[in-house]
Design an enzyme around this catalytic site. Structure first.
Site, PDB file in Angstrom:
ATOM      1  N   GLY A  12     109.489  36.810  42.326  1.00 20.68           N
ATOM      2  CA  GLY A  12     108.084  36.416  41.640  1.00 20.68           C
ATOM      3  C   GLY A  12     108.471  36.112  40.214  1.00 20.68           C
ATOM      4  N   GLN A  13     107.305  35.883  39.656  1.00 17.25           N
ATOM      5  CA  GLN A  13     107.483  35.493  38.074  1.00 17.25           C
ATOM      6  C   GLN A  13     108.028  36.802  37.304  1.00 17.25           C
ATOM      7  OE1 GLN A  13     104.424  32.402  36.712  1.00 17.25           O
ATOM      8  NE2 GLN A  13     103.116  34.083  37.476  1.00 17.25           N
ATOM      9  N   ALA A  61     102.753  41.782  44.763  1.00 14.99           N
ATOM     10  CA  ALA A  61     101.400  41.655  44.664  1.00 14.99           C
ATOM     11  C   ALA A  61     100.912  40.409  45.611  1.00 14.99           C
ATOM     12  CB  ALA A  61     101.081  41.392  43.124  1.00 14.99           C
ATOM     13  N   TYR A  62      99.826  40.610  45.871  1.00 15.86           N
ATOM     14  CA  TYR A  62      98.922  39.398  46.592  1.00 15.86           C
ATOM     15  C   TYR A  62      98.337  38.998  45.363  1.00 15.86           C
ATOM     16  CZ  TYR A  62      95.958  36.545  49.408  1.00 15.86           C
ATOM     17  OH  TYR A  62      95.329  35.591  50.267  1.00 15.86           O
ATOM     18  N   THR A  63      99.039  37.782  44.846  1.00 13.75           N
ATOM     19  CA  THR A  63      98.218  37.018  43.627  1.00 13.75           C
ATOM     20  C   THR A  63      97.468  35.937  43.572  1.00 13.75           C
ATOM     21  OG1 THR A  63     100.386  35.921  43.392  1.00 13.75           O
ATOM     22  CG2 THR A  63     100.110  38.055  42.113  1.00 13.75           C
ATOM     23  N   TYR A 100     102.186  47.037  38.047  1.00 16.45           N
ATOM     24  CA  TYR A 100     101.712  45.895  37.056  1.00 16.45           C
ATOM     25  C   TYR A 100     100.089  45.696  37.671  1.00 16.45           C
ATOM     26  CZ  TYR A 100     106.333  45.544  35.385  1.00 16.45           C
ATOM     27  OH  TYR A 100     107.402  45.689  35.069  1.00 16.45           O
ATOM     28  N   THR A 102      95.975  44.008  36.207  1.00 19.52           N
ATOM     29  CA  THR A 102      95.506  42.781  36.057  1.00 19.52           C
ATOM     30  C   THR A 102      94.267  43.010  35.063  1.00 19.52           C
ATOM     31  OG1 THR A 102      94.477  40.673  36.671  1.00 19.52           O
ATOM     32  CG2 THR A 102      94.225  42.443  38.082  1.00 19.52           C
ATOM     33  N   TYR A 126      90.407  40.279  44.737  1.00 25.65           N
ATOM     34  CA  TYR A 126      91.819  40.106  43.903  1.00 25.65           C
ATOM     35  C   TYR A 126      91.575  41.405  43.088  1.00 25.65           C
ATOM     36  CZ  TYR A 126      95.476  39.557  40.685  1.00 25.65           C
ATOM     37  OH  TYR A 126      96.801  39.951  40.051  1.00 25.65           O
ATOM     38  N   LYS A 130      93.569  45.254  43.210  1.00 27.63           N
ATOM     39  CA  LYS A 130      94.239  45.566  42.048  1.00 27.63           C
ATOM     40  C   LYS A 130      93.820  46.872  41.513  1.00 27.63           C
ATOM     41  CE  LYS A 130      97.574  43.830  40.856  1.00 27.63           C
ATOM     42  NZ  LYS A 130      99.039  44.226  41.262  1.00 27.63           N
TER      43      LYS A 130
HETATM   44  N1  LIG Z   1      99.933  35.808  37.682  1.00 27.81           N
HETATM   45  C1  LIG Z   1      99.098  36.156  36.836  1.00 27.81           C
HETATM   46  O1  LIG Z   1      98.551  35.378  36.280  1.00 27.81           O
HETATM   47  C2  LIG Z   1      98.693  37.728  36.674  1.00 27.81           C
HETATM   48  C3  LIG Z   1      97.893  38.221  35.686  1.00 27.81           C
HETATM   49  C4  LIG Z   1      97.616  39.449  35.754  1.00 27.81           C
HETATM   50  C5  LIG Z   1      98.419  40.327  36.513  1.00 27.81           C
HETATM   51  N2  LIG Z   1      99.285  39.893  37.001  1.00 27.81           N
HETATM   52  C6  LIG Z   1     100.102  41.215  37.891  1.00 27.81           C
HETATM   53  O2  LIG Z   1     101.315  41.010  37.575  1.00 27.81           O
HETATM   54  C7  LIG Z   1     102.397  41.321  38.652  1.00 27.81           C
HETATM   55  C8  LIG Z   1     103.184  40.255  38.681  1.00 27.81           C
HETATM   56  O3  LIG Z   1     102.786  39.026  39.009  1.00 27.81           O
HETATM   57  P1  LIG Z   1     103.635  37.540  39.260  1.00 27.81           P
HETATM   58  O4  LIG Z   1     102.965  36.858  38.447  1.00 27.81           O
HETATM   59  O5  LIG Z   1     104.848  37.900  39.029  1.00 27.81           O
HETATM   60  O6  LIG Z   1     103.155  37.535  40.661  1.00 27.81           O
HETATM   61  P2  LIG Z   1     103.986  36.385  41.695  1.00 27.81           P
HETATM   62  O7  LIG Z   1     104.923  35.360  40.926  1.00 27.81           O
HETATM   63  O8  LIG Z   1     102.944  35.949  42.556  1.00 27.81           O
HETATM   64  O9  LIG Z   1     105.049  37.380  42.668  1.00 27.81           O
HETATM   65  C9  LIG Z   1     104.494  38.154  43.446  1.00 27.81           C
HETATM   66  C10 LIG Z   1     105.723  38.557  44.353  1.00 27.81           C
HETATM   67  O10 LIG Z   1     105.276  39.308  45.540  1.00 27.81           O
HETATM   68  C11 LIG Z   1     105.721  38.759  46.607  1.00 27.81           C
HETATM   69  N3  LIG Z   1     104.727  39.371  47.848  1.00 27.81           N
HETATM   70  C12 LIG Z   1     103.654  38.842  47.948  1.00 27.81           C
HETATM   71  N4  LIG Z   1     103.178  39.496  49.254  1.00 27.81           N
HETATM   72  C13 LIG Z   1     104.420  40.226  49.576  1.00 27.81           C
HETATM   73  C14 LIG Z   1     104.562  41.206  50.856  1.00 27.81           C
HETATM   74  N5  LIG Z   1     103.567  41.236  51.808  1.00 27.81           N
HETATM   75  N6  LIG Z   1     105.689  41.811  50.625  1.00 27.81           N
HETATM   76  C15 LIG Z   1     106.502  41.729  49.850  1.00 27.81           C
HETATM   77  N7  LIG Z   1     106.322  40.868  48.739  1.00 27.81           N
HETATM   78  C16 LIG Z   1     105.273  40.094  48.672  1.00 27.81           C
HETATM   79  C17 LIG Z   1     105.693  37.581  46.649  1.00 27.81           C
HETATM   80  O11 LIG Z   1     106.585  36.924  47.324  1.00 27.81           O
HETATM   81  P3  LIG Z   1     106.153  35.205  47.874  1.00 27.81           P
HETATM   82  O12 LIG Z   1     106.539  34.568  46.618  1.00 27.81           O
HETATM   83  O13 LIG Z   1     107.068  35.091  48.724  1.00 27.81           O
HETATM   84  O14 LIG Z   1     104.686  35.238  48.257  1.00 27.81           O
HETATM   85  C18 LIG Z   1     106.369  37.453  44.989  1.00 27.81           C
HETATM   86  O15 LIG Z   1     107.638  37.255  45.063  1.00 27.81           O
HETATM   87  C19 LIG Z   1     101.494  41.675  39.713  1.00 27.81           C
HETATM   88  O16 LIG Z   1     101.127  42.805  39.805  1.00 27.81           O
HETATM   89  C20 LIG Z   1     100.109  40.828  39.633  1.00 27.81           C
HETATM   90  O17 LIG Z   1      98.985  41.256  40.112  1.00 27.81           O
HETATM   91  C21 LIG Z   1      99.790  38.672  37.228  1.00 27.81           C
END
Ligand SMILES: NC(=O)c1ccc[n+]([C@@H]2O[C@H](COP(=O)([O-])OP(=O)(O)OC[C@H]3O[C@@H](n4cnc5c(N)ncnc54)[C@H](OP(=O)(O)O)[C@@H]3O)[C@@H](O)[C@H]2O)c1
Length: 296
Positions: A12-13, A61-63, A100, A102, A126, A130
């Site tokens: 993930g990111q 996370a499910y994002t 983490y 949100t 979502y 969270k």
């Molecule tokens: N993105 C945002 O704008 C944002 C904002 C606020 C907070 N956050 C929080 O920051 C944290 C990191 O977010 P991020 O942006 O890095 O998210 P991301 O890029 O969507 O990464 C999430 C990771 O979780 C994996 N995942 C999803 N379903 C899964 C499952 N069932 N089992 C195992 N892995 C699974 C995804 O795999 P796949 O790629 O294969 O789906 C991906 O590698 C999260 O807790 C998120 O809620 C994000």
């Protein structure tokens, strides 16, 4: 003591960046789907019991904010049920957990930036899932840190930044909402801050995290509207010659209906994190410039 770190979600990111910043802090085991399936809580329990880590860092996370509206069970399983299992297993092992969350736990109506003790009131599935994850960790207790962050981006996976760059190459006029305000946060800021906090624990990071346990707001410094963010992305694009865009116009969120409702002003105050762990955080525009120049 060599710290055994279990990183969940290393593609993930944030997980991708953590994979690098955690490398030198101990014996790192970084796993992703399908070895880790957060939709299956028993799989998670077994994984932690087999691995016996001292520290679990959960970057999964499910994002998909809009899709979560129609997949609430799956989002709840990944963002809350399995997270509570992680917290339980960490507590049982005497390990620490870093997680983490949100800004979407807030409804965005406060009018000024949010503190950790402001009451959450999510507008979306979502955000609700969270929040349930955060609360489970808090209720189970132990050595945990939850970092609530916002508008996370990277250049290596689809994000608002990559979308704006794409739109700027396809359209002469862009219309971007100016009524959603928060803090754009480079995934690397989160990974570096996480590593910095762990490193502050020196040879007893678990004891240190126990001492400092709790919820912290953590974003890049400053806030802006999505419109201002898009303007900065277009301005800082190192390959401007590829752009077709001639004008960027402000618009309102209700002109672009989405399945999930988003908070309008969810900027967060990171004072508690700064006071506890760090002299400062980088300004969002500075990290955006670094991220964009690195990608080309
Ligand atoms: N993105 C945002 O704008 C944002 C904002 C606020 C907070 N956050 C929080 O920051 C944290 C990191 O977010 P991020 O942006 O890095 O998210 P991301 O890029 O969507 O990464 C999430 C990771 O979780 C994996 N995942 C999803 N379903 C899964 C499952 N069932 N089992 C195992 N892995 C699974 C995804 O795999 P796949 O790629 O294969 O789906 C991906 O590698 C999260 O807790 C998120 O809620 C994000």
């Amino acid at each position: 003591m060599t710290v055994k770190i279990l990183l969940l979600g290393n593609t993930g990111q944030v997980g991708w960046e953590l994979n690098r910043t955690l490398l030198t802090l101990g014996e790192l085991k970084a796993l992703d789907y399908p070895q880790v399936n957060m939709a299956n809580a028993e799989n998670i329990r077994l994984l932690v019991r087999e691995t016996q880590p001292n520290l679990i860092v959960n970057a999964t996370a499910y994002t998909n904010v809009d899709k979560a509206e129609s997949e609430s069970e799956l989002a709840m399983a990944i963002n809350a049920t399995s997270v509570s299992i992680l917290a339980e297993e960490a507590r049982r092992l005497g390990a620490a957990l870093i997680h983490y969350s949100t800004d979407y736990v807030f409804d965005g109506r406060k009018g000024t930036s949010y503190n950790e003790d402001d009451a959450p009131s999510p507008l979306s599935v979502y955000g609700a899932t969270k929040l349930a994850g955060e609360q489970a960790i808090k209720d189970i207790g132990g050595a945990y840190l939850t970092f609530r962050t916002s508008w996370v981006y990277s250049l290596r996976r689809p994000s608002f930044v990559t979308k704006v760059l794409e739109w700027a190459r396809q359209h002469k006029t862009l219309r971007i909402v100016d009524d959603q305000i928060s803090s754009p946060t480079w995934a690397r800021t989160l990974a570096e801050a996480t590593a910095q906090v762990i490193a502050q624990g020196r040879d007893d990071p678990v004891g240190y995290l126990q001492e400092k346990h709790g919820l912290y707001h953590l974003t890049d410094r400053g806030s802006c509207s999505r419109y201002e963010w898009a303007r900065a992305i277009i301005e800082l694009d190192p390959q401007k010659e590829e752009q077709a865009v001639k004008e960027i116009l402000p618009a309102k969120s209700d002109e672009f209906p989405t399945s999930a409702q988003r908070p309008l002003n969810s900027a967060m105050n990171c004072g508690h994190f700064i006071k506890t762990f760090s002299p400062s955080l980088p300004a969002w525009k500075q990290t955006l410039a670094l991220a964009m120049n690195e990608s080309r």
